[in-house]
Design a protein around this motif. Structure first.
Motif, PDB file in Angstrom:
ATOM      1  N   THR A 217       0.812  -1.223   0.000  1.00 14.59           N
ATOM      2  CA  THR A 217       0.000   0.000   0.000  1.00 14.59           C
ATOM      3  C   THR A 217       0.845   1.271   0.000  1.00 14.59           C
ATOM      4  O   THR A 217       0.307   2.364   0.173  1.00 14.59           O
ATOM      5  CB  THR A 217      -0.924   0.019   1.232  1.00 14.59           C
ATOM      6  OG1 THR A 217      -0.107   0.067   2.431  1.00 14.59           O
ATOM      7  CG2 THR A 217      -1.812  -1.211   1.283  1.00 14.59           C
ATOM      8  N   TRP A 220      -0.360   4.099  -2.211  1.00 13.83           N
ATOM      9  CA  TRP A 220      -1.794   4.402  -2.218  1.00 13.83           C
ATOM     10  C   TRP A 220      -2.076   5.801  -1.670  1.00 13.83           C
ATOM     11  O   TRP A 220      -1.445   6.262  -0.716  1.00 13.83           O
ATOM     12  CB  TRP A 220      -2.568   3.392  -1.376  1.00 13.83           C
ATOM     13  CG  TRP A 220      -2.630   2.020  -1.971  1.00 13.83           C
ATOM     14  CD1 TRP A 220      -1.936   1.543  -3.043  1.00 13.83           C
ATOM     15  CD2 TRP A 220      -3.429   0.937  -1.502  1.00 13.83           C
ATOM     16  NE1 TRP A 220      -2.247   0.233  -3.275  1.00 13.83           N
ATOM     17  CE2 TRP A 220      -3.173  -0.165  -2.345  1.00 13.83           C
ATOM     18  CE3 TRP A 220      -4.335   0.783  -0.459  1.00 13.83           C
ATOM     19  CZ2 TRP A 220      -3.787  -1.397  -2.178  1.00 13.83           C
ATOM     20  CZ3 TRP A 220      -4.954  -0.436  -0.273  1.00 13.83           C
ATOM     21  CH2 TRP A 220      -4.684  -1.520  -1.132  1.00 13.83           C
ATOM     22  N   LYS A 224      -7.512   5.451  -3.402  1.00 14.30           N
ATOM     23  CA  LYS A 224      -7.174   4.038  -3.564  1.00 14.30           C
ATOM     24  C   LYS A 224      -7.477   3.265  -2.284  1.00 14.30           C
ATOM     25  O   LYS A 224      -8.026   2.151  -2.333  1.00 14.30           O
ATOM     26  CB  LYS A 224      -5.697   3.901  -3.930  1.00 14.30           C
ATOM     27  CG  LYS A 224      -5.201   2.470  -4.077  1.00 14.30           C
ATOM     28  CD  LYS A 224      -5.810   1.750  -5.273  1.00 14.30           C
ATOM     29  CE  LYS A 224      -5.138   0.419  -5.505  1.00 14.30           C
ATOM     30  NZ  LYS A 224      -5.754  -0.351  -6.623  1.00 14.30           N
ATOM     31  N   TYR A 225      -7.132   3.837  -1.136  1.00 10.75           N
ATOM     32  CA  TYR A 225      -7.455   3.188   0.136  1.00 10.75           C
ATOM     33  C   TYR A 225      -8.953   2.938   0.249  1.00 10.75           C
ATOM     34  O   TYR A 225      -9.406   1.840   0.594  1.00 10.75           O
ATOM     35  CB  TYR A 225      -6.996   4.054   1.316  1.00 10.75           C
ATOM     36  CG  TYR A 225      -5.614   3.731   1.836  1.00 10.75           C
ATOM     37  CD1 TYR A 225      -5.347   2.495   2.424  1.00 10.75           C
ATOM     38  CD2 TYR A 225      -4.592   4.659   1.764  1.00 10.75           C
ATOM     39  CE1 TYR A 225      -4.082   2.202   2.925  1.00 10.75           C
ATOM     40  CE2 TYR A 225      -3.322   4.381   2.265  1.00 10.75           C
ATOM     41  CZ  TYR A 225      -3.074   3.146   2.840  1.00 10.75           C
ATOM     42  OH  TYR A 225      -1.830   2.867   3.324  1.00 10.75           O
ATOM     43  N   LYS A 227     -11.264   2.698  -2.065  1.00 12.13           N
ATOM     44  CA  LYS A 227     -11.733   1.708  -3.034  1.00 12.13           C
ATOM     45  C   LYS A 227     -11.412   0.294  -2.580  1.00 12.13           C
ATOM     46  O   LYS A 227     -12.276  -0.606  -2.630  1.00 12.13           O
ATOM     47  CB  LYS A 227     -11.103   1.987  -4.396  1.00 12.13           C
ATOM     48  CG  LYS A 227     -11.483   0.987  -5.478  1.00 12.13           C
ATOM     49  CD  LYS A 227     -10.789   1.316  -6.789  1.00 12.13           C
ATOM     50  CE  LYS A 227     -11.116   0.276  -7.868  1.00 12.13           C
ATOM     51  NZ  LYS A 227     -10.417   0.581  -9.145  1.00 12.13           N
ATOM     52  N   GLU A 228     -10.174   0.067  -2.141  1.00 10.24           N
ATOM     53  CA  GLU A 228      -9.750  -1.284  -1.757  1.00 10.24           C
ATOM     54  C   GLU A 228     -10.416  -1.735  -0.465  1.00 10.24           C
ATOM     55  O   GLU A 228     -10.755  -2.912  -0.309  1.00 10.24           O
ATOM     56  CB  GLU A 228      -8.228  -1.339  -1.629  1.00 10.24           C
ATOM     57  CG  GLU A 228      -7.481  -1.152  -2.935  1.00 10.24           C
ATOM     58  CD  GLU A 228      -7.838  -2.225  -3.958  1.00 10.24           C
ATOM     59  OE1 GLU A 228      -7.999  -3.397  -3.555  1.00 10.24           O
ATOM     60  OE2 GLU A 228      -7.953  -1.891  -5.157  1.00 10.24           O
ATOM     61  N   LYS A 231     -13.939  -2.721  -1.226  1.00 10.20           N
ATOM     62  CA  LYS A 231     -13.931  -3.996  -1.932  1.00 10.20           C
ATOM     63  C   LYS A 231     -13.729  -5.158  -0.962  1.00 10.20           C
ATOM     64  O   LYS A 231     -14.421  -6.183  -1.028  1.00 10.20           O
ATOM     65  CB  LYS A 231     -12.828  -3.985  -2.988  1.00 10.20           C
ATOM     66  CG  LYS A 231     -12.700  -5.269  -3.791  1.00 10.20           C
ATOM     67  CD  LYS A 231     -11.564  -5.140  -4.805  1.00 10.20           C
ATOM     68  CE  LYS A 231     -11.338  -6.448  -5.558  1.00 10.20           C
ATOM     69  NZ  LYS A 231     -10.195  -6.320  -6.520  1.00 10.20           N
TER      70      LYS A 231
END
Length: 408
Positions: A217, A220, A224-225, A227-228, A231
């Motif tokens: 990471t 990131w 991005k954090y 989104k992941e 998910k």
């Protein structure tokens, strides 16, 4: 006259870190040291710790904290790390300790009690207490090859950390009870979990999102954090999902590491000793990391006091300290790692774990008595520390000052 000098590598004292949990085996010593009332002023005292399913929110088990003061002599509290630092700093200065900021140590002479700073200054002391954290330089001087990153061991787990303003919790009918009840909650799933507890005078909800350490990471950003994390936690129940939605943007990710088993914590002369994370950094799944450092502090003070009474040299005194602390810390470290694995099991193992949690560690025929059975009793079955009566007795009922007295 004794002179205590604290060498801090940072050039400033800043409010860093996150919430920490202090267990009764540690908080009792804050009262002994006269710091208890101030600690409570800035802490949250959860009434219970609830373990729930991450997928559907069903309660698996709950541990009542309200009787801990009566049972263990002190409460279970949650407090922000910055508040502990400030309280300790203020009382150290009041007691006459001298704090030197911007003092980075680059070399030790462990048997002579000498060190060198990055600016070239050399210093000596009767005793060097090296508590320089998980990436300890000092550790490598006492255990060659195990300083810094070389002394660390990956656990296979990592944790995202996020925060939710309590004001946001209160405005949402699904989450307002978290602000009102002020309990600790842990939603457990397969290969992941979400832990939530209040800090900063119950104004912030700390979120710890444990997951497998299988992603880099470092590059990131907040987007991005987000989104992941969404998910990874897409299949969770209503409350965990809402907490992620209410949380502040961005996150940080910390690989969960632990210090390897060390040959020694002290120099043979007794002029240098390790303590805290430098000696025994551990996974957070038993919430015992900070408490173990507090045990270290009380043990060290008691060893020095008794050594002075008996006219013993530092070699003997630090030998007693290491003898009392090393085995205890290594066992708690191993049990903490086991607890993390248990909380995040998959498949049929979840059912066995839930049975252990649901009966609070009571086995067929009644609860095992403390000290009975094999040494690593916490490995028997899929038992989880806080939700297991015998493990709680082992963790919270431990009196390090009495152990020091017995060792002499």
């Amino acid at each position: 006259m004794e002179i205590v000098i604290i060498l801090e590598s940072s050039s400033t004292l800043a409010e860093i870190g996150a919430g920490v949990q202090l267990t009764p085996n540690a908080t009792r010593y804050f009262w002994k040291w006269g710091l208890g009332p101030e600690l409570i002023e800035h802490a949250v005292l959860p009434k219970s710790f609830n373990i729930l399913s991450l997928n559907n929110g069903n309660l698996i088990g709950a541990v009542d904290f309200t009787n801990f003061t009566q049972q263990y002599g002190a409460p279970y509290i949650v407090i922000h790390r910055a508040d502990i630092h400030r309280i300790l700093y203020e009382h150290c200065v009041k007691a006459g300790a001298k704090l030197r900021l911007g003092s980075k140590i680059v070399n030790y002479s462990i048997e002579d009690g000498e060190l060198q700073l990055s600016d070239g200054q050399e210093m000596s002391a009767d005793l060097i207490v090296a508590c320089d954290g998980i990436h300890s330089l000092a550790r490598g001087f006492l255990n060659p090859g195990l300083g810094g990153e070389d002394g660390m061991q990956k656990t296979g787990w990592a944790a995202y950390r996020k925060m939710v303003p309590v004001s946001a919790l209160k405005r949402d009918e699904l989450t307002e009870y978290l602000a009102r009840e002020q309990n600790g909650n842990c939603w457990v799933g397969e290969g992941k979990l979400m832990m939530a507890y209040l800090v900063k005078g119950a104004t912030i909800l700390n979120l710890v999102l444990s997951h497998r350490d299988d992603v880099d990471t470092t590059s990131w950003g907040p987007e991005k954090y987000g989104k992941e994390i969404r998910k990874l936690f897409a299949d969770v129940g209503d409350v965990p999902r809402r907490l992620l939605k209410l949380s502040n943007p961005g996150a940080v990710n910390y690989p969960v590491g632990q210090v390897r088993r060390l040959e020694r914590w002290r120099s043979w002369s007794g002029k240098m000793v390790l303590m805290g994370d430098a000696a025994h950094a551990m996974a957070f799944y038993l919430s015992m990391g900070v408490s173990m450092a507090v045990e270290d502090a009380e043990a060290l003070a008691e060893c020095l006091r008794m050594g002075e009474e008996r006219g013993e040299g530092l070699g003997k005194v630090m030998g007693v300290f290491e003898g009392v602390r090393k085995g205890r810390a290594e066992s708690v470290r191993d049990a903490s790692m086991h607890a993390g694995d248990v909380l995040q099991v998959s498949g049929e193992e979840k059912k066995e774990r839930d049975r252990w949690i649901g009966r609070d560690g009571v086995v067929e025929g009644g609860m095992e008595r403390q000290g009975e059975g094999e040494e690593e009793f916490w490995k028997k079955g899929l038992r989880y520390g806080i939700a297991d009566r015998r493990i709680r007795e082992w963790c919270y009922g431990y009196d390090v000052a009495e152990e020091v007295k017995r060792a002499w």
